[in-house]
Each structure stands twice: as structure tokens, then as C-alpha cells.
Design a protein around this motif. Structure first.
Motif, PDB file in Angstrom:
ATOM      1  N   ARG A 196      40.763  47.246  48.154  1.00  0.00           N
ATOM      2  CA  ARG A 196      41.923  46.903  47.326  1.00  0.00           C
ATOM      3  C   ARG A 196      42.088  45.391  47.326  1.00  0.00           C
ATOM      4  NH1 ARG A 196      42.515  51.700  49.681  1.00  0.00           N
ATOM      5  NH2 ARG A 196      43.626  53.373  48.581  1.00  0.00           N
ATOM      6  N   SER A 198      43.984  41.753  45.029  1.00  0.00           N
ATOM      7  CA  SER A 198      44.739  41.159  43.921  1.00  0.00           C
ATOM      8  C   SER A 198      44.313  39.710  43.784  1.00  0.00           C
ATOM      9  CB  SER A 198      46.248  41.259  44.156  1.00  0.00           C
ATOM     10  OG  SER A 198      46.647  40.415  45.220  1.00  0.00           O
ATOM     11  N   GLY A 202      48.381  38.757  41.214  1.00  0.00           N
ATOM     12  CA  GLY A 202      48.449  39.700  40.100  1.00  0.00           C
ATOM     13  C   GLY A 202      48.475  41.149  40.565  1.00  0.00           C
ATOM     14  N   ARG A 203      48.244  42.028  39.629  1.00  0.00           N
ATOM     15  CA  ARG A 203      48.329  43.463  39.930  1.00  0.00           C
ATOM     16  C   ARG A 203      47.276  43.870  40.952  1.00  0.00           C
ATOM     17  NH1 ARG A 203      44.542  46.654  37.210  1.00  0.00           N
ATOM     18  NH2 ARG A 203      43.247  45.520  35.679  1.00  0.00           N
ATOM     19  N   LYS A 204      47.594  44.904  41.711  1.00  0.00           N
ATOM     20  CA  LYS A 204      46.676  45.415  42.715  1.00  0.00           C
ATOM     21  C   LYS A 204      45.601  46.251  42.043  1.00  0.00           C
ATOM     22  CE  LYS A 204      50.261  45.478  46.275  1.00  0.00           C
ATOM     23  NZ  LYS A 204      51.033  46.315  47.226  1.00  0.00           N
ATOM     24  N   ARG A 205      44.370  46.015  42.466  1.00  0.00           N
ATOM     25  CA  ARG A 205      43.232  46.716  41.875  1.00  0.00           C
ATOM     26  C   ARG A 205      42.345  47.280  42.965  1.00  0.00           C
ATOM     27  NH1 ARG A 205      40.810  42.015  38.255  1.00  0.00           N
ATOM     28  NH2 ARG A 205      39.216  43.604  37.862  1.00  0.00           N
ATOM     29  N   ARG A 206      41.384  48.122  42.582  1.00  0.00           N
ATOM     30  CA  ARG A 206      40.419  48.683  43.513  1.00  0.00           C
ATOM     31  C   ARG A 206      39.014  48.415  43.011  1.00  0.00           C
ATOM     32  NH1 ARG A 206      42.465  54.715  45.388  1.00  0.00           N
ATOM     33  NH2 ARG A 206      44.544  54.115  46.124  1.00  0.00           N
TER      34      ARG A 206
END
Length: 312
Positions: A196, A198, A202-206
Motif C-alpha cells: 500500500r 500514497s 494523495g489517495r491510498k493505492r495498492r
């Protein structure tokens, strides 16, 4: 027969070669690891012969035993430049110690990958790179990244794919049993848990892996505005193999499982400690890690503009 003393600025064979007009060079130290990469046992003598061609107070140090003590002694001499003919990890350690306000560093191609030396000097021939630095070099800031107190100047890989690095190294050194063990661990971890992250808050991503590439190496960044962050998210082994083939034969950024953008701060976290490879060296980060862009990581002695031959 008495010794012949040549006039200042000359050798017994003739006048000294001209040093770069772009920065004062009076004192230099050159660190040589003869066991690294393609350096070889004759490198120290060859380096002394080259340095003797210039009107420069220079000392060549063969690295053996306590590397850290030898490096510390080199810095204590307060040279204008420290040349490093050794592995990528040693060059990274010296540059990390120098930081922006230390002596200039000239990482010559003596390791396995030599990505930074090739980018700075455009050659894998350390003798040519040494002469170019002495005759054409000027101080230039090299950008990079920092994570967990460790600096990198080419690229960092975060996530399970970094576990393949020890297997690759074991194969390179002929330790096949270790290679099998590392490969089994890598296979076990692959696709078992996403990383995980960011970028710049910014937005959390995987993603399966996050690759962070310095502006010096990246083909996608024309200016040092941050690290190129490439999120790689193959869904299964088949996509992973396709991504590997894409990286070999075409621009891997065009692969649909890859997304890239520049970032100055990268926050990453996982369920357990994060495997990582920074400039070819395997480390383990904490389960939460922050990578920061360092626009002026250290000063290199390099021709301008840098060659940037080895880019990704």
C-alpha cells in the motif's frame, strides 16, 4: 646515479596533463576495491600511473579489511574529490557520507550494474571516466532518494519482487543452493500481499511493487522535480512474465499494469516488513516507510552535461 627532479608542473617524461578549468583540484583520494566487479588486482597501480600524469596531490587506497575506517580516513584528509572504483554499494556509501556539503565524489564504473557511473560518464571504462573527470569535470549536484536513513541515486524497488534480488546474486556468485532457497521464498511471497502506498499525500493505492527512479536515470523526467514512481501491479504470474519481457524489449511504461508519475514524498506500508532493493542492495524496511526525494543528494565531479547513457 642521482635522482632527477623534474621542474614543477612536469614529469621526467614531459609536462603534466591539464586539469579541468571548471573547478580547483589540488588534492584527491582514490578508493579501489580490487575484488569488485571488473576492477582487478592491477587497478590500483594503473590508477596511480594515471593520476601521476596530472599536477595533483593524489593518494590511492586499496580497500581491504575495514572499509568504513578507510573511507573515514579518506574524508579526514579533506580532499577536493574522492574517486571510488568499487562496487555500487561502496560508491553509494561514500556518496551518502559526503552529502551536498562534502567533497565531490566521482563514482567510477567498477561494480556489476554501474548505472550511476554510466549515467555520469557515459562509459563502462573506468580509466576513460577518470581522465574525463580530471580534464573536463565540474561540480554537479546529483539527486536521489532517502528511505530509512539509506540513500539511493539510481532506483529503489519496494515490495515482494525485491525478494528476487538475493536469488539473482546467489546465482551470479555460483551459490546455487542459496539461490534455490531465496527463489522459493520469493515465490511464496509473490502475490500474497499487496504493498500500500500514497504519493505526495494523495489517495491510498495498492500495487505488487513500487519502483522509484531518480531523475538522473529516468527517461521520463527531464527535470529533477521528484522521483519517478512506477506502480507495477501484475495480477498473476503470467502478467508478471509479460511485464518482464516488456521491460527487456520495449518501453515498460506502456504496459497496462504499470502507472507512473513524479513524487517528492512516498509513503508505503504493508502487513510485515517491506523487502526493498536500493541501488542493487537488498534491505528490509519497517512495515511503514517514507521515501523522500533529495534534489541535492551529493556533488559529483562529472563533465557537463552528464552523459545519462544508462537510463530506464
Amino acid at each position: 646515479m642521482s635522482d632527477t627532479i623534474a621542474p614543477e608542473g612536469t614529469t621526467a617524461a614531459g609536462p603534466k596533463a591539464s586539469l579541468t578549468p571548471h573547478t580547483p583540484l589540488r588534492r584527491a583520494v582514490m578508493l579501489v576495491n580490487p575484488l569488485s566487479g571488473s576492477v582487478g588486482p592491477r587497478a590500483a597501480g594503473e590508477a596511480e600511473a594515471i593520476l601521476a600524469d596530472y599536477d595533483l596531490e593524489a593518494r590511492v587506497v586499496v580497500l581491504e579489511g575495514d572499509f568504513d575506517a578507510a573511507i573515514a580516513e579518506a574524508f579526514a584528509e579533506e580532499p577536493d574529490v574522492i574517486f571510488v572504483l568499487a562496487g555500487d554499494g561502496t560508491a553509494r556509501s561514500v556518496a551518502s557520507r559526503a552529502k551536498p556539503d562534502g567533497p565531490m565524489i566521482a563514482p567510477l564504473p567498477g561494480g556489476t550494474m554501474n548505472m550511476l557511473p554510466k549515467a555520469l560518464y557515459g562509459t563502462a571504462d573506468w580509466k576513460d571516466a577518470l581522465r574525463r573527470a580530471l580534464e573536463e569535470g565540474e561540480p554537479q549536484y546529483v539527486s536521489g532518494g532517502e528511505v530509512g536513513g539509506e540513500y539511493f541515486y539510481c532506483a529503489a524497488i519496494l515490495g515482494a519482487p525485491a525478494l528476487w534480488a538475493p536469488a539473482r546474486e546467489a546465482i551470479r556468485t555460483g551459490k546455487l543452493r542459496q539461490a534455490v532457497g531465496h527463489a522459493r521464498l520469493a515465490l511464496k511471497r509473490a502475490f500474497s500481499g499487496r504493498l500500500r502506498f500514497s504519493l505526495d499525500g494523495g489517495r491510498k493505492r495498492r500495487a505488487e511493487a513500487l519502483v522509484l527512479i531518480s531523475p538522473m536515470i529516468s527517461r521520463a523526467l527531464e527535470e529533477p522535480v521528484g522521483l519517478e514512481a512506477a506502480a507495477m501491479d501484475p495480477l498473476d504470474a503470467m502478467q508478471a512474465f509479460r511485464l518482464a519481457a516488456t521491460a527487456l524489449f520495449t518501453d515498460w511504461r506502456q504496459d497496462p499494469s504499470v502507472s507512473t508519475q513524479p513524487a517528492r514524498r512516498i509513503d508505503a506500508w504493508a502487513r510485515s516488513r517491506i523487502p526493498a532493493v536500493i541501488d542493487g542492495e537488498t534491505i528490509r524496511l519497517k512495515s511503514e516507510a517514507t521515501v523522500r526525494f533529495a534534489p541535492k543528494a551529493f556533488r559529483a565531479l562529472t563533465p557537463k552535461p552528464p552523459a545519462a547513457e544508462d537510463s530506464v
